[in-house]
Design an enzyme around this catalytic site. Structure first.
Site, PDB file in Angstrom:
ATOM      1  N   GLY A   8       0.820  -1.193   0.000  1.00 26.31           N
ATOM      2  CA  GLY A   8       0.000   0.000   0.000  1.00 26.31           C
ATOM      3  C   GLY A   8       0.855   1.245   0.000  1.00 26.31           C
ATOM      4  O   GLY A   8       2.044   1.206  -0.311  1.00 26.31           O
ATOM      5  N   TYR A  14     -11.250  -7.901   5.532  1.00 21.79           N
ATOM      6  CA  TYR A  14     -10.615  -8.568   4.395  1.00 21.79           C
ATOM      7  C   TYR A  14     -11.646  -8.752   3.289  1.00 21.79           C
ATOM      8  O   TYR A  14     -12.756  -9.248   3.531  1.00 21.79           O
ATOM      9  CB  TYR A  14     -10.049  -9.918   4.825  1.00 21.79           C
ATOM     10  CG  TYR A  14      -9.580 -10.787   3.677  1.00 21.79           C
ATOM     11  CD1 TYR A  14      -8.569 -10.359   2.824  1.00 21.79           C
ATOM     12  CD2 TYR A  14     -10.152 -12.039   3.455  1.00 21.79           C
ATOM     13  CE1 TYR A  14      -8.135 -11.149   1.776  1.00 21.79           C
ATOM     14  CE2 TYR A  14      -9.720 -12.844   2.411  1.00 21.79           C
ATOM     15  CZ  TYR A  14      -8.710 -12.396   1.569  1.00 21.79           C
ATOM     16  OH  TYR A  14      -8.292 -13.183   0.533  1.00 21.79           O
ATOM     17  N   ASN A  58      -9.934  -5.970  -5.811  1.00 22.49           N
ATOM     18  CA  ASN A  58     -10.545  -4.673  -6.094  1.00 22.49           C
ATOM     19  C   ASN A  58     -11.573  -4.792  -7.212  1.00 22.49           C
ATOM     20  O   ASN A  58     -11.611  -5.768  -7.962  1.00 22.49           O
ATOM     21  CB  ASN A  58      -9.481  -3.614  -6.417  1.00 22.49           C
ATOM     22  CG  ASN A  58      -8.735  -3.882  -7.702  1.00 22.49           C
ATOM     23  OD1 ASN A  58      -9.330  -4.063  -8.760  1.00 22.49           O
ATOM     24  ND2 ASN A  58      -7.403  -3.914  -7.611  1.00 22.49           N
ATOM     25  N   ASP A  72      -9.485  10.234  -4.038  1.00 22.90           N
ATOM     26  CA  ASP A  72      -8.932   9.265  -4.994  1.00 22.90           C
ATOM     27  C   ASP A  72      -9.915   8.127  -5.212  1.00 22.90           C
ATOM     28  O   ASP A  72      -9.556   6.954  -5.132  1.00 22.90           O
ATOM     29  CB  ASP A  72      -7.586   8.738  -4.488  1.00 22.90           C
ATOM     30  CG  ASP A  72      -6.808   8.004  -5.585  1.00 22.90           C
ATOM     31  OD1 ASP A  72      -7.181   8.148  -6.762  1.00 22.90           O
ATOM     32  OD2 ASP A  72      -5.850   7.288  -5.259  1.00 22.90           O
ATOM     33  N   ASP A 130      -9.206   3.038   1.507  1.00 22.08           N
ATOM     34  CA  ASP A 130      -8.233   4.138   1.447  1.00 22.08           C
ATOM     35  C   ASP A 130      -8.864   5.510   1.608  1.00 22.08           C
ATOM     36  O   ASP A 130      -8.320   6.505   1.138  1.00 22.08           O
ATOM     37  CB  ASP A 130      -7.440   4.094   0.133  1.00 22.08           C
ATOM     38  CG  ASP A 130      -6.491   2.908   0.082  1.00 22.08           C
ATOM     39  OD1 ASP A 130      -6.261   2.307   1.143  1.00 22.08           O
ATOM     40  OD2 ASP A 130      -6.008   2.576  -1.005  1.00 22.08           O
TER      41      ASP A 130
END
Length: 822
Positions: free
Chosen positions: A487, A563, A568, A623, A641
């Site tokens: 990451g 998890y 993605n 983002d 994120d």
């Protein structure tokens, strides 16, 4: 005897005033004594302006009393009463009403009325429609008057044009006026920096109100800086005036609280109290009001930290203006004490404190003033008493504040204040802390944890982090597994956590663990702590990656999150593309499952729900893209994120990221060109994410170099409609890509629209394989080798993969690069 008549008259008048209806601040007929017409002076005040009222006095006045809507007007931090004058600073719509000044004298009593209307319209952002109409009528009247003598143009309100330099923050609305007149009616035109100014010279254009001689620019950006000149002319002359505009670019910082607010208060028992806290923050702040309390007879816990109670916290529908004010009604002695305004954003936390002192209420005894000397004695005694109380309050406040800690944690209704970690630099105490933040300890303390046996990270001294019992998980209950990837701050590994659920201490849960890499720096540690603290503050939601726990003691920092087994969203969509399509890099590949149209709309709906929740928590993602949305085993979309303290503009636009894609393709124009990040810029990114979903993981703006992309966005070009996307969904994308941020839909509106579309979409609507594929953006554009790559768009593509054949480029893709003009 005459004094009793005056008192009786005053009581009747006050009773009549109390009957005045609030919605219409006018005096009823029955309140007009003996049929004498009552004059009411009307005042219109803009919000934020100073409201001043002055009472007409006779020479022999003995007492003055001020009322608002029949209720006694009392002083506050905004309201000041000095005999015949009342001043209200920073006026708000709630200050509207019927004000009355009641004076008593030996010759009788007199009342002056003021009808005050604090308009909700902000002069800088509204269109002044009323002014337009009235001005238009005046113009028509002027034009129709016969035999008018020719007059050269002249300024009608030069006093309104005295301020020439206007410095405003980015994203605000700016309005310049040049009120003028002449015969015949003159024309108006505007120049910028001495050149003709046209609407297409700026993103979003501008509006000209000829009736009010004004120009209006919404959502200004740094490129709008310059000199704006209005030229008013007719055949008999010409005049001009120049305004200078300076747009101040916003920079990220923790909230700034106005000095002196909230202010200490000393009130009588049963009074109403209002604490004000002015918060300035570019990232939208989260504001809370706290009261320091006693638990088991003590204000300080065993660890020397104070106890607090949350009085007011921001909700989904509350505004920052509402949160900046704390109202206490009918205060008692138990309400006395210390109150704190705590404000936080993605950068850090700030707070100011104030004390409330409650005094015994003084009995009000009706008395007739017999002499001016008696009145002076009362004034002097009252003033001396209030000054003594204020001095006592200041001394008590100084004594108390010297022992307070400045570390705050405010997530439970009644709890101890835990040590709050600043979200930028942890190892020093901020020098710009306010006077009420007497921080005397390091919030992250250096220490040697040699017992842990963990090698020290390069560039990072070891630190002892304060333990948070609600989130702390013992290290022996965490079993680390295989790496999942790298990451921003380090690596992410799969792990098994035992006993995350306190009710089921033996249950094993698969989790993802974020940790620092071996070459991490102090900034990496700061950013990882920042992300953890942000996730704590935001809370839990089904469609975001939730914090499950942390290991902060006796070893390296581990942040434990949910998890998502299916990776993605971009990879998830690509793995489920229908077989045999030209853009599929492996035509013989059979997808794991075939997605229906309803599945794709459901993906978009879930992401919109997650973003709606983040927006309600005043969190701006910055983002949002398919690569930052993870998919669980049950096909639940979770936004990841969102807690990163990222600075996107430190990224090299011409350097590939690890997955070959650049953030610029998901960024709104105002974020790309002017570094303005808002919920509206997240909506733009959501529109690009919609395009990714309906191209099954396609790459935005295929075949477009960076320099060309900047130019096309400024010219209003947008991407084409994906083949398997309905017109309604494509119009939703286009709405998200509106050039003016305020014209884009909110996430709440997007959730409502997508919810309706999901309900109307059939489960059997699978992707139509007969539709031509030239509008799809290839997942892996033809930039894999020197024989089939384009140097212009190589910055947007994946690195070559050995098993991927070189794909032919479609002629239509070369022709228009998948873009339309808006």
């Amino acid at each position: 005897m005459w004094g009793w008549k005056c008192l009786l008259f005053w009581a009747v008048l006050v009773t009549a005033t109390l009957c005045t209806a609030r919605p219409a601040p006018t005096l009823p007929e029955q309140a007009q004594p003996w049929g004498v017409p009552v004059e009411v002076e009307s005042l219109l005040v803009h919000p934020g302006d100073l409201l001043q009222l002055r009472c007409r006095l006779r020479d022999d006045v003995q007492s003055i009393n001020w009322l608002r809507d029949g209720v006694q007007l009392v002083e506050s931090n905004r309201t000041r009463i000095t005999g015949e004058e009342v001043e209200v600073r920073d006026s708000i719509p709630a200050d509207s009403g019927l004000y009355a000044c009641v004076t008593s004298s030996p010759s009788g009593s007199d009342t002056t009325y003021f009808s005050v209307n604090v308009s909700d319209a902000l002069p800088s952002s509204e269109d002044d429609d009323d002014d337009d109409d009235s001005s238009s009528e005046e113009k028509e009247t002027d034009n129709t008057k016969p035999n008018r003598r020719p007059v050269a143009p002249y300024w009608t309100s030069p006093e309104k044009m005295e301020k020439k330099l206007h410095a405003v923050p980015a994203a605000k609305t700016v309005k310049f006026k040049c009120p003028s007149s002449g015969t015949p009616n003159p024309t108006l035109r505007w120049l910028k920096n001495g050149k003709e100014f046209k609407p297409d010279h700026r993103i979003g254009g501008y509006k000209v109100r000829y009736a009010t001689w004004s120009i209006i620019m919404d959502s200004v950006v740094p490129s709008d800086k310059g000199n704006y000149t209005c030229i008013v002319e007719n055949e008999y002359g010409s005049i001009n005036h120049t305004y200078q505009l300076d747009v101040v670019e916003r920079s990220p910082h923790r909230p700034i609280l106005q000095a002196g607010l909230p202010a200490n208060k000393t009130v009588a028992l049963g009074s109403n109290v209002e604490f004000m806290c002015k918060v300035y923050s570019d990232p939208q702040p989260h504001i809370q009001w706290l009261k320091h309390i006693e638990v088991n007879g003590s204000k300080i816990g065993p660890d020397n930290l104070p106890y607090v109670q949350i009085l007011k916290t921001a909700g989904v529908n509350t505004t920052d203006k509402e949160m900046e004010v704390l109202h206490l009604r009918n205060v008692s002695f138990e309400d006395a004490g210390e109150y704190t305004c705590l404000a936080g954003n993605s950068i850090g936390l700030s707070h100011h404190s104030a004390w409330l002192t409650v005094l015994e209420a003084l009995e009000e005894r009706p008395a007739v003033m017999t002499s001016p000397l008696y009145l002076e004695i009362i004034i002097y005694c009252t003033g001396a008493f209030l000054i003594s109380c204020m001095l006592g309050s200041v001394i008590i406040y100084k004594m108390k504040s010297g022992t307070k800690k400045s570390d705050f944690h405010s997530q439970m209704a009644v709890h101890k204040l835990a040590k709050s970690i600043p979200l930028r630099r942890q190892v020093t105490v901020s020098a710009d802390s306010s006077a009420s933040m007497n921080s005397g300890v390091l919030l992250v303390r250096p220490s040697r944890l040699s017992s842990s046996g963990t090698p020290m990270l390069a560039g990072v001294s070891e630190y002892e982090l304060p333990e948070d019992p609600r989130w702390e998980l013992p290290r022996d209950r965490l079993v680390l597994g295989k790496p999942l990837g790298e990451g921003c701050f380090g690596q992410v590994v799969l792990a098994e956590a035992i006993g995350l659920d306190k009710d089921k201490p033996n249950r094993v849960t698969k989790v993802a663990v974020k940790m620092l890499k071996s070459d991490a720096t102090e900034k990496d540690l700061s950013d990882l702590i920042s992300e953890m603290e942000m996730m704590k503050m935001i809370g839990k939601h089904k469609n975001i990656i939730n914090l499950l726990g942390a290991c902060t003691q006796d070893g390296p920092l581990y942040v434990i999150v949910e998890y998502a087994s299916k990776g993605n969203l971009r990879e998830y969509l690509q793995a489920r593309r229908p077989p045999g399509l030209e853009y599929c890099y492996n035509p013989s590949h059979n997808p794991e499952e075939q997605l229906s149209s309803k599945d794709l709309v459901s993906c978009a709906y879930q992401v919109a729900r997650g973003m709606e929740y983040l927006a309600s928590k005043k969190c701006i993602h910055r983002d949002l893209a398919a690569r930052n949305v993870l998919v669980t085993e049950d096909n639940v979309m979770k936004i990841a994120d969102f807690g990163l303290a990222r600075d996107i503009h430190h990224i090299d636009y011409y350097k590939k990221t690890t997955n070959g894609r650049l953030p610029v393709k998901w960024m709104a124009p105002e974020a790309l060109f002017d570094r303005i990040y808002t919920h509206q810029s997240d909506v733009w990114s959501f529109g690009v994410l919609l395009w990714e979903i309906f191209t099954l993981g396609g790459s935005p703006y295929p075949g477009v170099p960076v320099e060309e992309l900047f130019k096309l966005l400024k010219e209003g070009h947008r991407m084409d409609k994906p083949s398997n996307c309905t017109n309604e969904l494509y119009m939703m994308m286009r709405d998200c890509w509106h050039a003016v941020p305020s014209q884009r839909p909110t996430f709440k509106q997007l959730v409502e629209d997508l919810d309706r579309i999901v309900a109307l979409t059939s489960n059997q609507e699978y992707l139509d394989l007969s539709i031509p594929l030239d509008q799809y953006s290839p997942s892996f554009p033809d930039t894999r080798s020197s024989t089939c790559s384009s140097g212009e768009d190589s910055v947007f593509s994946h690195e070559p993969l050995p098993e991927e054949p070189c794909l032919p480029r479609h002629p239509t893709q070369l022709a228009n690069s998948g873009l339309k003009r808006r």
